[in-house]
Design a protein around this motif. Structure first.
Motif: not given
Lengths: 182, 190
Positions: B77, A29, A145, B71-73, B54-56, B75, B110, B66-68, A147, A128
């Motif tokens: 699941v 990542v 595209g 422009g909005t985050v 994208t792993r958080v 999550p 989500l 999360v995916v974009n 994050f 969350m």
């Protein structure tokens, strides 16, 4: 002499990169840290710990006249150790007050470069189902595209895993934190 | 659920099943671990192809990242992990069902990882049967009812309950939720 992080990965002009962030990879990542929060980037040169310590503690690194703890950022972020290769390196970040301000070496898989990540492209991370109380992701920067999670060096230094690793490192080699030459 | 036709249908999945005028409510059915589930179409914001997210760090294992979304985050699941199953295997048919659900802290958006979109169904509350008490992947308390569509049964998910009582947003696992229900039941029996 401190070598700025940017100096290790090429010349970065403040005029062209207004919001410089250092991009690096941990467990496949890509993450970012504000460039100014990284004291320097060094090659990975590990002195293993004298005794078994925490999972996050890899060992020590001789940073010129000072020994600093090396912390596996993979363990801090995802509770998994990274596989060190020849691209692996150490990001030196300032330690917190509880660590007597000893610099900490964060071991990453690779450094990717420097990128401008303006505040307008950043959004807060989702709250969350977060684990624990320490939030080390300061923001998510929109890029290509997807994050890029932007980390906070101070919060990394203050988080429980790193704090425990630094304590274990001090306990294993108390003299290591004392500068060899004054 | 089997109800008297004269009675007012209860909201299922947060949306009244029978709209004013006695019309059916359209639901989107989707495949999830060899079972078919459905959600009222009004709760589904969009369906996007799932490629990668994208792993958080430092989130529960069932939050894949999360995916974009413009422009909005959002999550992502993986309900399978929340239910104690292995991670959903991503295939070319795997989609992200972007849903809105009312949680304790307001409305949450989500993305649910699903194995594929099935069809749009016209559901009428009279056609719903109570969910079976065992044998399904999803605990029955999160299923508003079930109906037959073709050769298979479709389980109507109660998304709001899943979020509010299931603890998806709080970070409680399905197993933890079931354990708490069992302990509550034991407490009641004493």
């Amino acid at each position: 002499m401190n070598v700025p992080a940017a100096g290790r990965i090429g010349r970065v002009s403040p005029a062209t990169v207004k919001y410089p962030h250092l991009l690096f990879t941990v467990l496949d990542v890509v993450y970012a840290l504000p460039l100014l929060s990284v004291q320097e980037v060094t090659t990975l040169d590990v002195v293993p710990p004298a005794r078994a310590a925490t999972d996050a503690l890899i060992g020590s690194h001789a940073l010129r006249f000072q020994s600093i703890p090396l912390v596996d950022l993979g363990v801090v972020l995802e509770q998994r150790r990274i596989t060190t290769t020849r691209t692996s390196c150490t990001l030196v970040v300032p330690g917190g007050p509880s660590q007597a301000n000893t610099p900490i070496g964060l071991v990453v898989e690779a450094v990717n470069g420097v990128k401008s990540l303006p505040p307008s492209d950043m959004t807060p991370p989702p709250r969350m189902a977060m684990l624990g109380h320490g939030q080390i992701v300061a923001a998510l920067a929109a890029s290509d595209g997807g994050f890029i999670p932007v980390l906070d060096a101070r919060r990394i230094a203050a988080c429980a895993d790193v704090d425990a690793a630094v304590r274990a490192w001090r306990a294993a080699a108390p003299e290591a934190s004392i500068p060899a030459l004054e | 659920m089997h109800r008297d036709a004269a009675s007012t249908p209860e909201p299922a999945g947060g949306v009244p099943l029978t709209a004013s005028g006695g019309q059916d409510v359209q639901c989107l059915s989707f495949l999830f671990h060899d079972e078919a589930y459905a959600l009222p179409l009004l709760r589904v914001r969009e369906i996007v192809r799932f490629s990668e997210c994208t792993r958080v760090p430092r989130v529960r294992p069932y939050v894949r990242g999360v995916v974009n979304l413009r422009g909005t985050v959002v999550p992502v699941v993986d309900l399978a992990v929340w239910l104690g199953q292995p991670e959903t295997v991503v295939t070319p048919r795997t989609c992200l069902l972007v849903v809105e659900a009312a949680g304790e802290a307001g409305t949450a958006t989500l993305g649910l990882v699903i194995d594929g979109v099935d069809q749009v169904l016209d559901l009428r509350s009279e056609a719903l049967e109570p969910p079976p008490s065992f044998g399904t992947l999803m605990p029955p308390e999160f299923v508003a009812g079930m109906t037959k569509a073709g050769e298979r049964f479709v389980y109507l998910l109660d998304m709001d309950r899943l979020l509010a009582e299931g603890g998806l947003l709080r970070g409680t696992s399905a197993r933890g939720h079931v354990s708490s229900l069992v302990s509550q039941a034991h407490g009641d029996g004493r």
